[in-house]
Design an enzyme around this catalytic site. Structure first.
Site, mmCIF file in Angstrom:
data_model
loop_
_atom_site.group_PDB
_atom_site.id
_atom_site.type_symbol
_atom_site.label_atom_id
_atom_site.label_comp_id
_atom_site.label_asym_id
_atom_site.label_seq_id
_atom_site.Cartn_x
_atom_site.Cartn_y
_atom_site.Cartn_z
ATOM 1 N N ASP A 1 22.646 -71.068 80.058
ATOM 2 C CA ASP A 1 23.216 -69.872 80.678
ATOM 3 C C ASP A 1 23.951 -69.109 79.586
ATOM 4 O O ASP A 1 24.924 -69.609 79.015
ATOM 5 C CB ASP A 1 24.179 -70.300 81.800
ATOM 6 C CG ASP A 1 24.836 -69.112 82.500
ATOM 7 O OD1 ASP A 1 24.451 -67.960 82.198
ATOM 8 O OD2 ASP A 1 25.724 -69.332 83.335
ATOM 9 N N ASP B 1 25.894 -65.595 78.788
ATOM 10 C CA ASP B 1 26.545 -64.523 79.533
ATOM 11 C C ASP B 1 27.219 -63.564 78.551
ATOM 12 O O ASP B 1 27.931 -63.984 77.646
ATOM 13 C CB ASP B 1 27.591 -65.144 80.466
ATOM 14 C CG ASP B 1 28.106 -64.157 81.498
ATOM 15 O OD1 ASP B 1 28.525 -63.052 81.099
ATOM 16 O OD2 ASP B 1 28.098 -64.489 82.695
ATOM 17 N N GLU C 1 18.199 -80.183 95.367
ATOM 18 C CA GLU C 1 19.260 -79.423 96.026
ATOM 19 C C GLU C 1 19.064 -77.922 95.828
ATOM 20 O O GLU C 1 18.808 -77.448 94.726
ATOM 21 C CB GLU C 1 20.643 -79.784 95.474
ATOM 22 C CG GLU C 1 21.732 -78.954 96.155
ATOM 23 C CD GLU C 1 23.116 -79.047 95.539
ATOM 24 O OE1 GLU C 1 24.037 -78.411 96.085
ATOM 25 O OE2 GLU C 1 23.282 -79.730 94.511
#
Length: 413
Positions: free
Chosen positions: A108, A110, A43
């Site tokens: 991830d 951040d 995807e």
């Protein structure tokens, strides 16, 4: 560095996807050596102008993806899982049959998750002082991935604004279940609790080797980052936040003695010496380590790593607010990395223009891929594309080695 104006993206993105985006190595990466239907079942999602969001896009080949990118010029590209059926046909599949099968283990990190311990910036803002937190995070997580979890193929990428991403691409890791991914994230997590939790790191005895090694990484950066750049003990308001993390028998005497010391470095040395004295008296624990880890230890977005269905921004995507390219990180030069010197789509297009007159004379009968290869090599994007190429070459070399090993085991010479 050329200034970036988001309003210019409609003019700049077609140039970027046609002349600069590294379609070749990017397609080789996500094809994983031509594993059957792997690329076709992947995807992709695209964010277009005015926040139009397209999910469940899929393509029969990297070449088809390249044509689509050059046709729609997305503001952002996200990569998702490899599914049981082609994502662009998910509406034709029986409910419940369309399921994610494999995906890289991703992380991830951040900067906004560190707002409670940054004094220089907050929210989406970053500066050279707090960027050290990302350097520490990469050092700690990467060491643990290789030495503790036994993985080899890690692609670390700057997000384009305020964080970093990691793609773990080993064959066996891409097959991990959500439970295995959750276990890995749990192993790599230490800072626990939300905004209402004051003390977020509590070490049990004996201290696990992973934590000891993580403390060793933090120690390399702690004085420069925490004591000098962030000045965490520079005023009563600041040192009260640190003292709140300590046991009472340390907190009270330090509260009285801190005003007599001239700066954060001296106050930290006093704190460390007091903690050492408490250990000599037989009190177990490392309260100074707990402070260091709460201030500096990586803060992972657990949901992004655990779920197969989560998407993550693609390497070499353009950040639509900063214009910076989401470029791979060179771990050999990690301490030198400056997010503010990362090329923007504006600066790259200007570099192309500056080199344009030379290129026009050379164009001749070159094919489009050759011309594009020369285009990005003329710009500051070149070393980052080379990092992706080296990463893909490492994957391909490992696959060849595995094929030879299996062939030898079967006696098929």
């Amino acid at each position: 560095m050329a200034g970036f104006d988001p309003a210019a993206l409609p003019e700049l993105l077609p140039v970027y996807y046609r002349r600069l985006f590294p379609h070749g190595p990017y397609g080789r990466w996500l094809s994983y050596g031509g594993v059957k239907n792997y690329f076709q079942l992947r995807e992709f999602s695209f964010t277009l102008r005015d926040d139009v969001y397209l999910r469940f896009q899929s393509f029969s080949s990297p070449q088809e993806l390249e044509r689509e990118l050059q046709k729609i010029n997305p503001y952002k590209i996200d990569i998702g899982a490899v599914y049981s059926h082609r994502p662009n046909q998910h509406n034709t599949v029986h409910l419940g049959a369309f399921q994610p099968q494999e995906k890289e283990l991703v992380f991830d990190i951040d900067m906004t998750d560190y707002d409670d311990v940054r004094t220089c910036c907050s929210s989406a803002d970053i500066c050279s002082k707090c960027w050290t937190l990302m350097t520490i995070a990469v050092r700690i997580i990467d060491r643990a991935l290789v030495e503790d979890l036994g993985v080899r193929h890690r692609l670390w990428v700057y997000s384009g604004r305020r964080g970093v991403h990691c793609w773990v691409c080993d064959d066996h890791v891409r097959k991990w279940s959500p439970a295995l991914r959750a276990a890995a994230v749990e192993y790599l997590s230490l800072v626990k609790g939300g905004a209402d939790t004051v003390k977020k790191v509590s070490l049990s005895q004996p201290v696990h080797p992973f934590i000891r090694r993580s403390v060793a990484v933090v120690q390399q950066y702690f004085e420069q980052y925490a004591l000098l750049a962030q000045d965490i003990l520079g005023s009563p308001e600041r040192w009260d936040k640190v003292l709140a993390l300590l046991p009472e028998e340390l907190r009270e005497p330090l509260q009285a003695e801190f005003p007599r010391k001239k700066d954060s470095v001296q106050r930290w040395e006093l704190l460390r010496a007091r903690a050492e004295r408490e250990r000599e008296r037989g009190r177990a624990g490392h309260p100074e380590w707990e402070v260091m880890l709460q201030l500096c230890f990586p803060r992972l977005d657990c949901n992004v790593s655990k779920g197969l269905g989560h998407l993550l921004k693609s390497p070499f995507s353009v950040h639509p607010k900063t214009g910076r390219i989401s470029v791979p990180l060179d771990l050999q030069k990690l301490d030198e990395f400056d997010p503010f010197s990362v090329p923007t789509i504006t600066s790259l297009c200007q570099e192309l223009d500056a080199a344009g007159s030379d290129g026009e004379q050379e164009e001749g009968g070159d094919t489009e891929p050759k011309r594009r290869m020369r285009d990005y090599r003329r710009t500051s994007l070149a070393p980052f594309v080379r990092l992706l190429e080296q990463f893909v070459e490492g994957l391909e070399s490992a696959r060849r080695g595995e094929r030879i090993r299996r062939s030898d085991l079967q006696g098929d010479f």
